[in-house]
Write an enzyme that holds these catalytic residues in place. Sequence first.
Site, mmCIF file in Angstrom:
data_model
loop_
_atom_site.group_PDB
_atom_site.id
_atom_site.type_symbol
_atom_site.label_atom_id
_atom_site.label_comp_id
_atom_site.label_asym_id
_atom_site.label_seq_id
_atom_site.Cartn_x
_atom_site.Cartn_y
_atom_site.Cartn_z
ATOM 1 N N HIS A 68 0.841 -1.197 0.000
ATOM 2 C CA HIS A 68 0.000 0.000 0.000
ATOM 3 C C HIS A 68 0.872 1.241 0.000
ATOM 4 O O HIS A 68 1.798 1.359 0.804
ATOM 5 C CB HIS A 68 -0.896 0.023 1.247
ATOM 6 C CG HIS A 68 -2.098 -0.856 1.121
ATOM 7 N ND1 HIS A 68 -3.138 -0.837 2.027
ATOM 8 C CD2 HIS A 68 -2.442 -1.769 0.177
ATOM 9 C CE1 HIS A 68 -4.069 -1.709 1.650
ATOM 10 N NE2 HIS A 68 -3.661 -2.295 0.542
ATOM 11 N N TYR A 198 -9.037 5.434 7.879
ATOM 12 C CA TYR A 198 -9.140 5.777 9.299
ATOM 13 C C TYR A 198 -10.156 6.914 9.409
ATOM 14 O O TYR A 198 -9.901 8.008 8.916
ATOM 15 C CB TYR A 198 -7.792 6.260 9.839
ATOM 16 C CG TYR A 198 -6.749 5.183 10.017
ATOM 17 C CD1 TYR A 198 -6.011 4.708 8.937
ATOM 18 C CD2 TYR A 198 -6.480 4.657 11.281
ATOM 19 C CE1 TYR A 198 -5.050 3.729 9.105
ATOM 20 C CE2 TYR A 198 -5.508 3.673 11.454
ATOM 21 C CZ TYR A 198 -4.807 3.215 10.363
ATOM 22 O OH TYR A 198 -3.849 2.241 10.540
ATOM 23 N N PRO A 289 -3.635 -0.312 18.912
ATOM 24 C CA PRO A 289 -3.349 -0.717 17.530
ATOM 25 C C PRO A 289 -3.521 0.373 16.477
ATOM 26 O O PRO A 289 -3.251 0.128 15.301
ATOM 27 C CB PRO A 289 -4.341 -1.866 17.286
ATOM 28 C CG PRO A 289 -5.437 -1.652 18.264
ATOM 29 C CD PRO A 289 -4.842 -0.973 19.449
ATOM 30 N N LYS A 293 1.562 -0.597 15.167
ATOM 31 C CA LYS A 293 2.957 -0.688 15.583
ATOM 32 C C LYS A 293 3.338 -1.966 16.342
ATOM 33 O O LYS A 293 4.522 -2.309 16.413
ATOM 34 C CB LYS A 293 3.305 0.512 16.498
ATOM 35 C CG LYS A 293 3.411 1.812 15.768
ATOM 36 C CD LYS A 293 4.719 1.909 14.999
ATOM 37 C CE LYS A 293 4.649 2.866 13.847
ATOM 38 N NZ LYS A 293 4.428 2.259 12.528
ATOM 39 N N TYR A 379 4.421 6.133 10.516
ATOM 40 C CA TYR A 379 3.543 5.007 10.163
ATOM 41 C C TYR A 379 4.320 3.937 9.395
ATOM 42 O O TYR A 379 4.146 2.736 9.627
ATOM 43 C CB TYR A 379 2.369 5.514 9.327
ATOM 44 C CG TYR A 379 1.239 4.514 9.184
ATOM 45 C CD1 TYR A 379 0.125 4.580 10.014
ATOM 46 C CD2 TYR A 379 1.271 3.515 8.215
ATOM 47 C CE1 TYR A 379 -0.924 3.671 9.886
ATOM 48 C CE2 TYR A 379 0.238 2.607 8.079
ATOM 49 C CZ TYR A 379 -0.857 2.689 8.916
ATOM 50 O OH TYR A 379 -1.885 1.775 8.795
HETATM 51 C C1 LIG Z 1 -6.178 -9.463 20.592
HETATM 52 C C2 LIG Z 1 -5.051 -8.674 19.971
HETATM 53 C C3 LIG Z 1 -5.250 -7.973 18.773
HETATM 54 C C4 LIG Z 1 -4.222 -7.230 18.202
HETATM 55 N N1 LIG Z 1 -4.469 -6.511 17.071
HETATM 56 C C5 LIG Z 1 -3.464 -5.772 16.548
HETATM 57 C C6 LIG Z 1 -3.686 -4.997 15.388
HETATM 58 O O1 LIG Z 1 -4.768 -4.971 14.835
HETATM 59 N N2 LIG Z 1 -2.634 -4.259 14.898
HETATM 60 C C7 LIG Z 1 -1.389 -4.257 15.514
HETATM 61 O O2 LIG Z 1 -0.452 -3.600 15.047
HETATM 62 N N3 LIG Z 1 -1.168 -4.986 16.606
HETATM 63 C C8 LIG Z 1 -2.163 -5.734 17.125
HETATM 64 N N4 LIG Z 1 -1.933 -6.458 18.232
HETATM 65 C C9 LIG Z 1 -0.573 -6.440 18.781
HETATM 66 C C10 LIG Z 1 0.342 -7.463 18.100
HETATM 67 O O3 LIG Z 1 -0.387 -8.596 17.731
HETATM 68 C C11 LIG Z 1 1.460 -7.804 19.088
HETATM 69 O O4 LIG Z 1 2.191 -6.619 19.301
HETATM 70 C C12 LIG Z 1 2.378 -8.930 18.632
HETATM 71 O O5 LIG Z 1 1.700 -10.160 18.670
HETATM 72 C C13 LIG Z 1 3.625 -9.004 19.524
HETATM 73 O O6 LIG Z 1 4.331 -10.182 19.267
HETATM 74 P P1 LIG Z 1 5.099 -10.939 20.436
HETATM 75 O O7 LIG Z 1 5.775 -12.084 19.784
HETATM 76 O O8 LIG Z 1 5.908 -9.969 21.208
HETATM 77 O O9 LIG Z 1 3.981 -11.432 21.436
HETATM 78 P P2 LIG Z 1 2.819 -12.510 21.238
HETATM 79 O O10 LIG Z 1 2.336 -12.503 19.837
HETATM 80 O O11 LIG Z 1 1.840 -12.254 22.321
HETATM 81 O O12 LIG Z 1 3.539 -13.910 21.483
HETATM 82 C C14 LIG Z 1 3.902 -14.370 22.749
HETATM 83 C C15 LIG Z 1 3.868 -15.884 22.750
HETATM 84 O O13 LIG Z 1 4.313 -16.367 24.012
HETATM 85 C C16 LIG Z 1 3.471 -17.430 24.413
HETATM 86 N N5 LIG Z 1 3.575 -17.549 25.876
HETATM 87 C C17 LIG Z 1 3.020 -16.769 26.809
HETATM 88 N N6 LIG Z 1 3.377 -17.155 28.044
HETATM 89 C C18 LIG Z 1 4.187 -18.217 27.875
HETATM 90 C C19 LIG Z 1 4.882 -19.080 28.775
HETATM 91 N N7 LIG Z 1 4.806 -18.907 30.097
HETATM 92 N N8 LIG Z 1 5.625 -20.086 28.271
HETATM 93 C C20 LIG Z 1 5.725 -20.269 26.914
HETATM 94 N N9 LIG Z 1 5.074 -19.488 26.029
HETATM 95 C C21 LIG Z 1 4.329 -18.483 26.499
HETATM 96 C C22 LIG Z 1 2.108 -17.036 23.905
HETATM 97 O O14 LIG Z 1 1.231 -18.144 23.772
HETATM 98 C C23 LIG Z 1 2.464 -16.426 22.554
HETATM 99 O O15 LIG Z 1 2.475 -17.384 21.521
HETATM 100 C C24 LIG Z 1 -2.950 -7.193 18.832
HETATM 101 C C25 LIG Z 1 -2.745 -7.907 20.000
HETATM 102 C C26 LIG Z 1 -3.772 -8.623 20.589
HETATM 103 C C27 LIG Z 1 -3.514 -9.346 21.882
#
Ligand SMILES: Cc1cc2nc3c(=O)[nH]c(=O)nc-3n(C[C@H](O)[C@H](O)[C@H](O)COP(=O)(O)OP(=O)(O)OC[C@H]3O[C@@H](n4cnc5c(N)ncnc54)[C@H](O)[C@@H]3O)c2cc1C
Length: 386
Positions: A68, A198, A289, A293, A379
Site C-alpha cells: 500500500h 481511518y 493498535p 505498531k 507510520y
Molecule cells: C487481541 C489482539 C489484537 C491485536 N491486534 C493488533 C492490530 O490490529 N494491529 C497491531 O499492530 N497490533 C495488534 N496487536 C498487537 C500485536 O499482535 C502484538 O504486538 C504482537 O503479537 C507481539 O508479538 P510478540 O511475539 O511480542 O507477542 P505474542 O504474539 O503475544 O507472542 C507471545 C507468545 O508467548 C506465548 N507464551 C506466553 N506465556 C508463555 C509461557 N509462560 N511459556 C511459553 N510461552 C508463552 C504465547 O502463547 C504467545 O504465543 C494485537 C494484540 C492482541 C492481543
Amino acid sequence: MGIIGAGPAGLLLSRLLQLHGVDTVVLESRSRDYVEARVRAGILEQHTVQTLRDVGVGERLDREGLPHDGIYLQHPGTRHHLNFEELCGRKVWVYGQTEVVKDLITAQLDDGPPLLFGVSHVTPEDVDGGAPRIRFTDADGVAQVLECDVVAGTDGFHGVSRPLVTAGTSGRLWERTYPFAWLGILADVAPSADELVYAWHPEGFALLSMRSPSVSRLYVQVDPAEKIEDWSDDRIWDALSTRLAVDGWSLRTGPVTEKSILPMRSFVSAPMRRGRLFLAGDAAHIVPPTGAKGLNLAVADVTLLAQALVRLLTEKQTDLVDTYSDKALARVWRCTHFSWWMTSMLHRHGDDFDAELQLSQLRRVCSSEAAARELAENYTGLAVDL
Ligand SMILES: Cc1cc2nc3c(=O)[nH]c(=O)nc-3n(C[C@H](O)[C@H](O)[C@H](O)COP(=O)(O)OP(=O)(O)OC[C@H]3O[C@@H](n4cnc5c(N)ncnc54)[C@H](O)[C@@H]3O)c2cc1C
C-alpha cells in the site's frame, strides 16, 4: 539460547540467531494450531518486510501481501489520501500476523532448531549468573531442564519473563488505559477501498482494513464495557456504514467469520534486561493498535537483540547487549507516542472542545505537507536503531 514464546518476536529471533550459527530452543505454551489461528495485526512496515525477506521467509509475503502506498484519513464529508511514497519514499504491506507466524513456524520446523508446543510451568532460573536455565514441563508431562547461555523473554504481555525482570531490577512501568475499545470483525467480502480508511466520526472511530483481496478487517470504537453478544452482525455493519460514509461510496458487507472486542492500552516496562534474560516485543510493551505498531515493534526489538546476542555469543563482546535496553526503549517510546497520538486524534472522547481539537489536528495533517510527512515517516517505520 532459550526462547520463551513462539509469537512473531520469539520465532523471528530464533531465525535470526540460527542464521548466525547460534543454537536456539523455542518453548511455546499453546498448540501450533492455536498460535497459527490467532487473528491480530496485519500491517507490516518496510523494515519488517525487508527483515522477513532477509531471513528467507518473504516468498509468500511477496506473492500474497498487498503493498500500500498510503492510507485515507477521514472526517465527515472528507476522505483524504496520504501518499507515503510521495511523502517519505516508503510504503507498508498488508499481510496478516497469522501468515507471518505460519511462515516462520514452517521455516523453523523444516530446517530449524527445536520448537516445542504445549509446554507448561516454564520457569527461567539463575538469570543473574552466567549459566541460566529454563525448567518446564513438555507436552507429554515430563519435567525438563534447558541449560542455556541466554534466555529471551518473548512471551507476550501475560508471560512469565517480565515479572522476573521487574522483580530483579529497579525497573519502572508506565501504563495508560484508554476509555474505549475496538470491536473488530473479519468478513468474507472484498475490501470496499483500495487502502486503509481511518475515520473520525461523532459516534466514534471506525477503521476499514483488509487481509487479502477477498477478506475485510473492520473495526468500530466501542465502550470497553460493551459485550460482544450485544453486537449483532447487522448492528456492526450499520455502525460501520454510518461512520465510514462519504458521498458516492458504499460499504460492501459479507459473512462475518470472527468478531471480538479489544481493550486499548499503552504499557512500557523498563529495563528490557535482567542479567542474561532479555525482553522483546509485547513482553515489554503494548501499544494501542491505531498506529499499527505492535508487531513491527516486536520485529525491531529482536533485530536489535539478535545483533547484540550474536556479538555476545560468538565474539564474547558485551557492548551491544549492554546498550540493548536503552536503544530498544528509545524506539519503543517513539512508537508509544505515535500510537497514543493517532489514538487521541481519531477516537471520540471528552467533550465538544476535544472534538474540535481533533478535527483541527486532522485538517492540519490533511493540508500541511510537513504534518503529513511526520505521520508518514512514523507510520511506515523509523530506523530500527534510532
Ligand atoms: C487481541 C489482539 C489484537 C491485536 N491486534 C493488533 C492490530 O490490529 N494491529 C497491531 O499492530 N497490533 C495488534 N496487536 C498487537 C500485536 O499482535 C502484538 O504486538 C504482537 O503479537 C507481539 O508479538 P510478540 O511475539 O511480542 O507477542 P505474542 O504474539 O503475544 O507472542 C507471545 C507468545 O508467548 C506465548 N507464551 C506466553 N506465556 C508463555 C509461557 N509462560 N511459556 C511459553 N510461552 C508463552 C504465547 O502463547 C504467545 O504465543 C494485537 C494484540 C492482541 C492481543
